[in-house]
Design a protein around this motif. Structure first.
Motif, short mmCIF file in Angstrom:
data_model
loop_
_atom_site.label_atom_id
_atom_site.label_comp_id
_atom_site.label_asym_id
_atom_site.label_seq_id
_atom_site.Cartn_x
_atom_site.Cartn_y
_atom_site.Cartn_z
N ILE A 33 -20.74 -35.99 24.80
CA ILE A 33 -21.35 -35.01 23.91
C ILE A 33 -22.55 -35.62 23.18
O ILE A 33 -23.61 -35.00 23.07
N THR A 34 -22.39 -36.86 22.73
CA THR A 34 -23.47 -37.52 22.01
C THR A 34 -24.67 -37.79 22.92
O THR A 34 -25.81 -37.48 22.59
N VAL A 35 -24.40 -38.38 24.08
CA VAL A 35 -25.48 -38.74 25.00
C VAL A 35 -26.15 -37.49 25.56
O VAL A 35 -27.39 -37.41 25.61
N ALA A 36 -25.35 -36.52 25.98
CA ALA A 36 -25.93 -35.30 26.54
C ALA A 36 -26.69 -34.50 25.49
O ALA A 36 -27.74 -33.91 25.79
N GLY A 37 -26.19 -34.50 24.26
CA GLY A 37 -26.91 -33.81 23.19
C GLY A 37 -28.27 -34.43 22.91
O GLY A 37 -29.26 -33.73 22.70
N ALA A 38 -28.33 -35.76 22.93
CA ALA A 38 -29.61 -36.44 22.72
C ALA A 38 -30.56 -36.16 23.87
O ALA A 38 -31.75 -35.90 23.67
N LYS A 47 -31.77 -37.05 32.61
CA LYS A 47 -30.82 -37.91 31.89
C LYS A 47 -29.55 -37.13 31.55
O LYS A 47 -28.45 -37.67 31.63
N PHE A 48 -29.72 -35.88 31.19
CA PHE A 48 -28.58 -35.01 30.89
C PHE A 48 -27.67 -34.91 32.11
O PHE A 48 -26.46 -35.10 32.02
N ASP A 49 -28.26 -34.64 33.27
CA ASP A 49 -27.49 -34.50 34.50
C ASP A 49 -26.85 -35.83 34.91
O ASP A 49 -25.68 -35.86 35.30
N LYS A 50 -27.60 -36.93 34.80
CA LYS A 50 -27.06 -38.23 35.18
C LYS A 50 -25.91 -38.64 34.27
O LYS A 50 -24.91 -39.19 34.75
N SER A 51 -26.03 -38.37 32.98
CA SER A 51 -24.95 -38.74 32.06
C SER A 51 -23.68 -37.93 32.34
O SER A 51 -22.58 -38.47 32.29
N PHE A 52 -23.86 -36.66 32.67
CA PHE A 52 -22.70 -35.83 33.00
C PHE A 52 -22.02 -36.33 34.27
O PHE A 52 -20.80 -36.50 34.30
N LYS A 53 -22.80 -36.60 35.31
CA LYS A 53 -22.21 -37.07 36.57
C LYS A 53 -21.56 -38.44 36.41
O LYS A 53 -20.49 -38.69 36.97
N TYR A 54 -22.20 -39.32 35.63
CA TYR A 54 -21.63 -40.65 35.40
C TYR A 54 -20.28 -40.55 34.68
O TYR A 54 -19.31 -41.19 35.06
N THR A 55 -20.24 -39.72 33.65
CA THR A 55 -19.00 -39.56 32.89
C THR A 55 -17.90 -38.95 33.75
O THR A 55 -16.74 -39.36 33.68
#
Length: 75
Positions: A33-38, A47-55
């Motif tokens: 939530i923090t990373v995707a919100g930023a 970055k939003f998509d990469k952070s979601f897939k990584y998580t």
């Protein structure tokens, strides 16, 4: 008759094991939530998509490993 002390003990043990599996996933979700919100605020959708897939990948791997460990060591 169903219920009793044994049923409550079994239910409590099962609930604790389930929590051991879900706690790491909830932690990853809170971090996401923090990373995707930023990333969303910066309008950096890659970055939003990469952070979601990584998580998601990390959550699946950790869950899979925990299930295997519990399956092996819990009779």
């Amino acid at each position: 008759m169903t219920g009793g002390v044994v049923a409550v003990a079994v239910y409590a043990a099962t609930l604790r094991i389930t929590k051991l599996i879900t706690i790491p996933i909830k932690g990853y979700g809170s971090a996401l939530i923090t990373v995707a919100g930023a990333a969303y605020g910066e309008k950096d959708y890659t970055k939003f998509d990469k952070s979601f897939k990584y998580t998601m990948n990390i959550s699946i791997i950790v869950t899979f490993l925990l299930v295997i460990i519990f399956y092996i060591f819990i009779p």
